[in-house]
Design a protein around this motif. Sequence first.
Motif, PDB file in Angstrom:
ATOM      1  N   VAL A  78      30.755 -66.924 -10.302  1.00 37.68           N
ATOM      2  CA  VAL A  78      30.320 -67.139 -11.678  1.00 37.68           C
ATOM      3  C   VAL A  78      31.354 -66.508 -12.603  1.00 37.68           C
ATOM      4  CG1 VAL A  78      27.847 -67.326 -11.222  1.00 37.68           C
ATOM      5  CG2 VAL A  78      28.868 -65.064 -11.550  1.00 37.68           C
ATOM      6  N   ALA A  79      31.334 -66.909 -13.860  1.00 32.69           N
ATOM      7  CA  ALA A  79      32.361 -66.441 -14.795  1.00 32.69           C
ATOM      8  C   ALA A  79      32.300 -64.934 -15.020  1.00 32.69           C
ATOM      9  CB  ALA A  79      32.226 -67.188 -16.129  1.00 32.69           C
ATOM     10  N   ASN A  80      31.090 -64.394 -15.167  1.00 30.03           N
ATOM     11  CA  ASN A  80      30.951 -62.968 -15.470  1.00 30.03           C
ATOM     12  C   ASN A  80      29.873 -62.342 -14.591  1.00 30.03           C
ATOM     13  OD1 ASN A  80      32.762 -62.931 -17.917  1.00 30.03           O
ATOM     14  ND2 ASN A  80      31.217 -64.368 -18.659  1.00 30.03           N
ATOM     15  N   TYR A  84      21.882 -58.829 -15.298  1.00 28.45           N
ATOM     16  CA  TYR A  84      21.439 -59.469 -16.543  1.00 28.45           C
ATOM     17  C   TYR A  84      19.931 -59.347 -16.713  1.00 28.45           C
ATOM     18  CZ  TYR A  84      26.100 -61.392 -16.919  1.00 28.45           C
ATOM     19  OH  TYR A  84      27.462 -61.520 -17.033  1.00 28.45           O
ATOM     20  N   ALA A  97      23.580 -69.294 -16.298  1.00 27.28           N
ATOM     21  CA  ALA A  97      23.999 -69.427 -17.703  1.00 27.28           C
ATOM     22  C   ALA A  97      24.273 -68.069 -18.318  1.00 27.28           C
ATOM     23  CB  ALA A  97      22.925 -70.165 -18.498  1.00 27.28           C
ATOM     24  N   ALA A  98      23.438 -67.073 -18.005  1.00 28.70           N
ATOM     25  CA  ALA A  98      23.643 -65.724 -18.544  1.00 28.70           C
ATOM     26  C   ALA A  98      24.968 -65.144 -18.071  1.00 28.70           C
ATOM     27  CB  ALA A  98      22.482 -64.818 -18.115  1.00 28.70           C
ATOM     28  N   ALA A  99      25.386 -65.534 -16.864  1.00 34.31           N
ATOM     29  CA  ALA A  99      26.646 -65.034 -16.304  1.00 34.31           C
ATOM     30  C   ALA A  99      27.838 -65.895 -16.721  1.00 34.31           C
ATOM     31  CB  ALA A  99      26.548 -64.974 -14.782  1.00 34.31           C
ATOM     32  N   GLY A 100      27.658 -66.758 -17.684  1.00 31.20           N
ATOM     33  CA  GLY A 100      28.766 -67.551 -18.220  1.00 31.20           C
ATOM     34  C   GLY A 100      29.025 -68.847 -17.494  1.00 31.20           C
ATOM     35  N   GLY A 101      28.122 -69.222 -16.571  1.00 33.37           N
ATOM     36  CA  GLY A 101      28.291 -70.482 -15.850  1.00 33.37           C
ATOM     37  C   GLY A 101      29.066 -70.309 -14.549  1.00 33.37           C
ATOM     38  N   ALA A 103      32.006 -70.433 -11.858  1.00 37.57           N
ATOM     39  CA  ALA A 103      33.460 -70.279 -11.873  1.00 37.57           C
ATOM     40  C   ALA A 103      34.087 -71.457 -11.131  1.00 37.57           C
ATOM     41  CB  ALA A 103      33.851 -68.963 -11.203  1.00 37.57           C
TER      42      ALA A 103
END
Length: 209
Positions: A78-80, A84, A97-101, A103
Amino acid sequence: MSDPGEVRRTRLRIGVGAAVVVVFVGLACAILFSALAPKGQSAVVAPGDGALASESSASTATSAPSGAAIFVHILGAVANPGLYELREGDRAVDAVAAAGGFADGADQSGLNLARFVTDGEQIVVPIVGEAPVAGPGGAAGGAVVPGKVNINTADVAALETLPRVGPAMAERIIAWRDENGRFSAVEDLMSVAGIGEKTFDALKDLVTL
């Protein structure tokens, strides 16, 4: 010398004629105004326009779910990655989504985005070609649950991460919940057909309400 009576009659005829003309002119104006006046019209008000937007926002805010706060640890592709805060009733897609979607290279098929997440859960999104991480009970597919599964909100997929719980058992747990309402104590699990003392002993430390 003019006859006074004739003068009065002449003035009367002129007055009556003028009145008739005024009436006809007024009637003609009324007809013309009615013909030219705009008929009823409708307008589409786009979201965000004035008072309507305020009312819509207020309505949305009122109807928005307000579940209790839960914490989910998401890592992997995941992006981040990180911890969360979500809300009870959120799904795996909300965690992603909370993790930026996702990767680049994430194996999106390795995670059931529709399943509910639970407090204390850890979600691992695998990379394409990477072996999925196995969770409790041997379940695989991108999520491990070292935290506790909420038996009042968990779906079939989440329940199947528990030891000794297969698809049929998960369905019976949900059926009991639908019929009797929320579990009020962890011990209520023993009211579900097929859950005896041994199975309960394997589950009691892995579930919550």
